[in-house]
Scaffold this active site. Structure first.
Site, PDB file in Angstrom:
ATOM      1  N   ARG A  41     -12.806  78.650  -0.818  1.00  0.00           N
ATOM      2  CA  ARG A  41     -13.913  79.425  -1.392  1.00  0.00           C
ATOM      3  C   ARG A  41     -15.212  79.058  -0.678  1.00  0.00           C
ATOM      4  O   ARG A  41     -15.575  77.886  -0.581  1.00  0.00           O
ATOM      5  CB  ARG A  41     -14.051  79.138  -2.885  1.00  0.00           C
ATOM      6  CG  ARG A  41     -15.122  79.969  -3.598  1.00  0.00           C
ATOM      7  CD  ARG A  41     -15.131  79.645  -5.079  1.00  0.00           C
ATOM      8  NE  ARG A  41     -16.039  80.509  -5.830  1.00  0.00           N
ATOM      9  CZ  ARG A  41     -17.335  80.275  -5.994  1.00  0.00           C
ATOM     10  NH1 ARG A  41     -17.886  79.174  -5.464  1.00  0.00           N
ATOM     11  NH2 ARG A  41     -18.087  81.105  -6.678  1.00  0.00           N
ATOM     12  N   SER A 110      -9.467  86.796 -11.720  1.00  0.00           N
ATOM     13  CA  SER A 110     -10.305  86.096 -12.686  1.00  0.00           C
ATOM     14  C   SER A 110     -10.535  86.959 -13.919  1.00  0.00           C
ATOM     15  O   SER A 110     -10.858  88.143 -13.812  1.00  0.00           O
ATOM     16  CB  SER A 110     -11.669  85.748 -12.076  1.00  0.00           C
ATOM     17  OG  SER A 110     -11.543  84.776 -11.073  1.00  0.00           O
ATOM     18  N   LYS A 139     -20.739  76.676 -11.442  1.00  0.00           N
ATOM     19  CA  LYS A 139     -21.179  78.038 -11.156  1.00  0.00           C
ATOM     20  C   LYS A 139     -22.378  78.362 -12.042  1.00  0.00           C
ATOM     21  O   LYS A 139     -22.273  78.376 -13.269  1.00  0.00           O
ATOM     22  CB  LYS A 139     -20.050  79.048 -11.422  1.00  0.00           C
ATOM     23  CG  LYS A 139     -18.910  78.983 -10.438  1.00  0.00           C
ATOM     24  CD  LYS A 139     -17.871  80.047 -10.732  1.00  0.00           C
ATOM     25  CE  LYS A 139     -18.413  81.435 -10.462  1.00  0.00           C
ATOM     26  NZ  LYS A 139     -17.402  82.499 -10.659  1.00  0.00           N
TER      27      LYS A 139
END
Length: 222
Positions: A41, A110, A139
């Site tokens: 990622r 997700s 996040k």
């Protein structure tokens, strides 16, 4: 060696957290500690940078049969022959990813809240990343935490394997499994650890113990 999807301990890489030690070095230590799947990622990384990193990780992981999943970037996944792709609600639709990567690619999705359950297509999706289960600081744009009861309620409506994500540590990993997760996904718990190998080993032990307890009937899904 063909990669087999095992969600027990799913590592999501972070380029900033792994910068000091090195991405490949961090992942190598983590898989020695028991990581079973790795997601590359890098939300703001260029295609060139991600392809270079992905190829290095693929070289590390393939001989061990550990799948490499690329976050969001189907072009990168295709270029490095990754084992699969993970997409969010605002990313390329799973059907489009499947068209590019073919019938054998692993596709993860997700889901953060009940309204997103309608995007789950069991014909396209091999696993769901569900969460955040706990509050997370990794996040900044993360959705509100579901909590264990909320997580369990959504998990019961999904017919595929589910990996819990969000605020998971060795101290609460067992609670995520008790809520119905098939494994845990972590970022900072390994990437920011002083010793990724030890961190992974501790997390994996917590997951394995919780899965064993659940299979023995000592824990039930909430």
């Amino acid at each position: 060696m063909a990669a087999r999807l095992d969600l027990s301990l799913y590592l999501v890489t972070d380029p900033e957290m792994t910068a000091r030690r090195g991405l490949v070095e961090t992942v190598a230590a983590a898989i020695d500690g028991g990581v079973t799947a790795v997601q590359l990622r890098h939300k703001h990384g260029s295609a060139r940078l991600m392809i270079e990193a992905g190829r290095a990780l693929k070289e590390l992981l393939s001989p061990r049969g550990i799948p490499l999943i690329v976050n969001d970037r189907v072009d990168v996944a295709n270029a490095i022959c990754a084992d699969g792709i993970h997409v969010g609600q605002g990313d390329l639709p799973p059907s489009a990813a499947r068209a590019v990567l073919g019938p054998h690619a692993i596709i993860g999705l997700s889901i953060t809240r009940e309204e997103e359950l309608s995007t789950f297509d069991p014909a396209m999706i091999q696993y769901v990343g569900l969460g955040p289960i706990f509050p997370t600081g990794t996040k900044t744009d993360a959705a509100p935490a579901l909590g264990e009861a909320g997580f369990a309620a959504l998990r019961r409506r999904l017919s595929c394997p589910v990996v819990a994500i969000g605020g998971i540590t060795a101290a609460n990993a067992g609670r995520a499994i008790a809520a119905g997760a098939d494994g845990i996904a972590v970022v900072s718990a390994i990437c920011a650890a002083d010793n990724p190998r030890v961190a992974a080993r501790t997390l994996r032990a917590a997951v394995d113990a919780a899965l064993k307890a659940r299979s023995a009937g000592r824990w039930r899904r909430m």
